[in-house]
Design an enzyme around this catalytic site. Structure first.
Site, PDB file in Angstrom:
ATOM      1  N   CYS A   1     -40.022  -5.385 -42.779  1.00  0.00           N
ATOM      2  CA  CYS A   1     -39.523  -4.833 -41.515  1.00  0.00           C
ATOM      3  C   CYS A   1     -40.527  -3.809 -40.977  1.00  0.00           C
ATOM      4  CB  CYS A   1     -38.153  -4.207 -41.704  1.00  0.00           C
ATOM      5  SG  CYS A   1     -38.116  -2.769 -42.789  1.00  0.00           S
TER       6      CYS A   1
ATOM      7  N   TRP B   1      -6.431 -25.662 -62.085  1.00  0.00           N
ATOM      8  CA  TRP B   1      -7.069 -26.512 -63.074  1.00  0.00           C
ATOM      9  C   TRP B   1      -7.178 -27.980 -62.696  1.00  0.00           C
ATOM     10  CZ3 TRP B   1      -8.655 -22.273 -64.231  1.00  0.00           C
ATOM     11  CH2 TRP B   1      -7.908 -21.230 -64.754  1.00  0.00           C
TER      12      TRP B   1
ATOM     13  N   LEU C   1      -9.213 -13.998 -57.629  1.00  0.00           N
ATOM     14  CA  LEU C   1     -10.308 -14.169 -56.665  1.00  0.00           C
ATOM     15  C   LEU C   1     -11.530 -13.314 -57.005  1.00  0.00           C
ATOM     16  CD1 LEU C   1      -8.270 -14.279 -53.321  1.00  0.00           C
ATOM     17  CD2 LEU C   1      -8.932 -16.175 -54.813  1.00  0.00           C
TER      18      LEU C   1
ATOM     19  N   GLY D   1      -6.491 -23.614 -49.835  1.00  0.00           N
ATOM     20  CA  GLY D   1      -5.601 -23.988 -48.766  1.00  0.00           C
ATOM     21  C   GLY D   1      -6.193 -24.999 -47.812  1.00  0.00           C
TER      22      GLY D   1
ATOM     23  N   GLU E   1     -39.689  -3.869 -50.904  1.00  0.00           N
ATOM     24  CA  GLU E   1     -41.076  -3.419 -50.941  1.00  0.00           C
ATOM     25  C   GLU E   1     -41.185  -1.995 -51.498  1.00  0.00           C
ATOM     26  OE1 GLU E   1     -40.654  -6.042 -47.204  1.00  0.00           O
ATOM     27  OE2 GLU E   1     -39.403  -4.756 -48.454  1.00  0.00           O
TER      28      GLU E   1
END
Length: 335
Positions: free
Chosen positions: A82, A181, A215, A276, A52
């Site tokens: 808020c 891949w 990553l 994993g 805002e």
């Protein structure tokens, strides 16, 4: 432009903040007067201007010569403004001080400190405050924007998404243990876009040892992204990219549940778990997974390396649902 268009624009702005605002939500705002957008903004980082305030500043910058610019204007916001002072001032105070006449927000703030209070606070100052009741699709998009914030503010834990890529014969790696891949380039681009919008990427130790991933989001880097590795032994290659590339921070934990809890305490609101099966299973067993994303690649690996696996040359029929399961037929290219 119509009210739905203003909300859509606010959503587009809010999306720019995803992955950068922890522990705050991503929020967008648009200010409209006489049927035209005169200011817009989004929350870029915790401790910085809320959407805002950013929109108010943008409107003034665009129209510096108009002293009464915001009188009679409406501000459209993806999340309820808020009303409690935090690291920055309350948005309801900023809206009132700017002279804005009307507020339209889409989603009520899940934070008990602010939830449902904006309307009462603004009404006392003579400002109309309404909740958007328009298109359900836009409401759902705004809900999705704050799903991670909602989870974190109500539980203290981040929203956890587990992504697994697997072959038609149910393998997530080949005979050498490599998972590189399995999915195609389009899926990898989608993964990169997901990395741009989360707080942390989590993998297990074997993913680091076998694949040595970065990553990181490559197309549009997210400098606020943190890499997380779960390793019971703590024995990880010191030469791995995540330790040597000099880029985003990397945290190592010896337990999946501890990692999620500690990251929540640190203000992280979203985690994308990419690597994993053991790690995914651990998160599931502790009831910590909020969303599963499975990439089912049209490839049969068997005991082969991925480079020698059989990949489908065509999908012969579209996917179709059967009581919650998804089926599709694939023709394998054996030539």
């Amino acid at each position: 432009m119509c009210e739905d268009c203003y909300i859509q624009r606010a959503i587009e702005l809010a999306e720019r903040g995803l992955g950068h605002t922890r522990p705050n939500p991503a929020v967008g705002a648009v200010i409209v007067k006489n049927g035209a957008i005169i200011g817009e903004g989004w929350h870029k980082k915790a401790g910085g201007d809320h959407a805002e305030v950013a929109a108010i500043k943008n409107a003034r910058k665009r129209n510096m010569s108009e002293s009464s610019l915001l009188s009679g204007a409406t501000i459209y916001v993806t999340l309820e403004p808020c009303s409690k002072v935090g690291r920055v001032g309350a948005c309801t105070d900023a809206i009132a001080a700017a002279g804005i006449s009307r507020v339209v927000y889409v989603i009520s703030d899940p934070n008990p400190a602010n939830r449902g209070k904006a309307r009462r606070v603004l009404k006392k100052r003579g400002i109309v405050c309404e909740q958007y009741k328009g298109k359900k699709t836009l409401i759902n998009e705004c809900e999705d924007l704050i799903k991670c914030f909602r989870k974190h503010v109500l539980t203290g834990l981040p929203y956890v998404t587990v992504k697994i890529a697997m072959s038609l014969d149910g393998r997530i790696c080949d005979s050498t243990g490599s998972a590189n891949w399995i999915s195609n380039s389009s899926s990898r681009r989608l993964t990169n876009r997901m990395r741009e919008k989360v707080d942390a990427i989590m993998v297990g130790a074997e993913t680091v040892r076998k694949d040595d991933p970065s990553l990181l989001a490559r197309v549009r880097p997210n400098k606020d992204l943190v890499r997380v590795v779960v390793s019971r032994s703590g024995r990880l290659p010191k030469s791995a990219q995540i330790f040597t590339d000099g880029k985003n921070a990397t945290y190592v934990f010896n337990d999946a549940e501890k990692a999620v809890v500690e990251l929540g305490k640190m203000g992280f609101t979203s985690i994308l778990c990419e690597g994993g099966l053991s790690l995914a299973r651990s998160l599931a067993e502790e009831n910590l997974v909020d969303e599963w994303l499975t990439v089912l690649a049209p490839v049969v690996i068997g005991n082969r390396p991925i480079s020698k696996s059989l990949r489908a040359s065509a999908i012969s029929e579209k996917c179709f649902p059967v009581e919650g399961d998804m089926f599709f037929r694939a023709r394998l290219d054996r030539v």
